[in-house]
Design an enzyme around this catalytic site. Sequence first.
Site, short mmCIF file in Angstrom:
data_model
loop_
_atom_site.label_atom_id
_atom_site.label_comp_id
_atom_site.label_asym_id
_atom_site.label_seq_id
_atom_site.Cartn_x
_atom_site.Cartn_y
_atom_site.Cartn_z
N CYS A 1 -2.37 9.11 21.55
CA CYS A 1 -3.34 9.11 22.64
C CYS A 1 -3.24 10.42 23.43
O CYS A 1 -2.18 10.75 23.98
CB CYS A 1 -3.10 7.92 23.57
SG CYS A 1 -4.08 7.99 25.08
N ASP A 12 -10.91 18.03 34.49
CA ASP A 12 -11.56 17.84 33.19
C ASP A 12 -11.70 19.20 32.52
O ASP A 12 -12.07 20.20 33.16
CB ASP A 12 -12.94 17.18 33.39
CG ASP A 12 -13.50 16.62 32.09
OD1 ASP A 12 -13.61 15.39 31.98
OD2 ASP A 12 -13.82 17.43 31.18
N ASN A 48 -16.47 5.23 32.30
CA ASN A 48 -17.16 4.89 31.06
C ASN A 48 -16.32 3.86 30.30
O ASN A 48 -15.10 4.03 30.18
CB ASN A 48 -17.36 6.13 30.20
CG ASN A 48 -18.29 7.14 30.86
OD1 ASN A 48 -19.24 6.76 31.53
ND2 ASN A 48 -18.00 8.42 30.68
N GLY A 90 -20.30 5.33 26.64
CA GLY A 90 -20.05 6.77 26.57
C GLY A 90 -18.59 7.15 26.64
O GLY A 90 -18.24 8.31 26.85
N HIS A 125 -9.74 5.95 32.43
CA HIS A 125 -9.78 7.07 33.38
C HIS A 125 -11.00 6.95 34.28
O HIS A 125 -12.04 6.45 33.88
CB HIS A 125 -9.80 8.42 32.66
CG HIS A 125 -10.85 8.54 31.60
ND1 HIS A 125 -10.71 8.01 30.33
CD2 HIS A 125 -12.07 9.13 31.60
CE1 HIS A 125 -11.78 8.25 29.62
NE2 HIS A 125 -12.64 8.93 30.36
N HIS A 167 -13.58 9.25 36.42
CA HIS A 167 -14.09 10.60 36.68
C HIS A 167 -14.37 10.70 38.17
O HIS A 167 -15.03 9.83 38.74
CB HIS A 167 -15.41 10.84 35.94
CG HIS A 167 -15.31 10.81 34.46
ND1 HIS A 167 -15.29 11.96 33.69
CD2 HIS A 167 -15.26 9.78 33.58
CE1 HIS A 167 -15.23 11.62 32.40
NE2 HIS A 167 -15.22 10.32 32.31
#
Length: 112
Positions: free
Chosen positions: A4, A30, A86, A92, A99, A101
């Site tokens: 991962c 990101d 997501n 998506g 996580h 965003h």
Amino acid sequence: MSDCLFCKIAAGEIPADTVYEDDKVIVFRDINPKAEVHLLVIPREHIPSLNELSEDQDALLGNMLHLLPQLAKAQGLNDGFRTIINTGKGGGQLIFHLHMHLLGGKNLPGFE
Ligand code: 5GP
Ligand code: ZN
């Protein structure tokens, strides 16, 4: 989860531009930012997505949510921010380690 990507980032095996970390959570920029500020907030624990969340992880998720305004302020986002989670391929999700965003500043994307 040895294969991962976000577990490897949490373990320090893959470098990331980390802006916050504690014993349960790590926050980094990101790699492909969709806005002026684009952070990823992840638990150190491997949880694939909201679909796999269990009730004993509620406190962890609550802590992550409480962290968001503090992170936003530290990034100079005094006007507000957008949070996206997501979930699953249809939502998506590309990286199957839960996580949040955190997006803000210039070029904030709309819903698509
Ligand atoms: P998802 O579509 O799963 O919600 O979002 C995954 C996010 O991870 C994407 O915005 C993508 O740019 C970001 N990402 C993918 N690989 C890496 C990486 O190696 N490092 C960092 N910092 N972000 C990544
Ligand atoms: Zn993981």
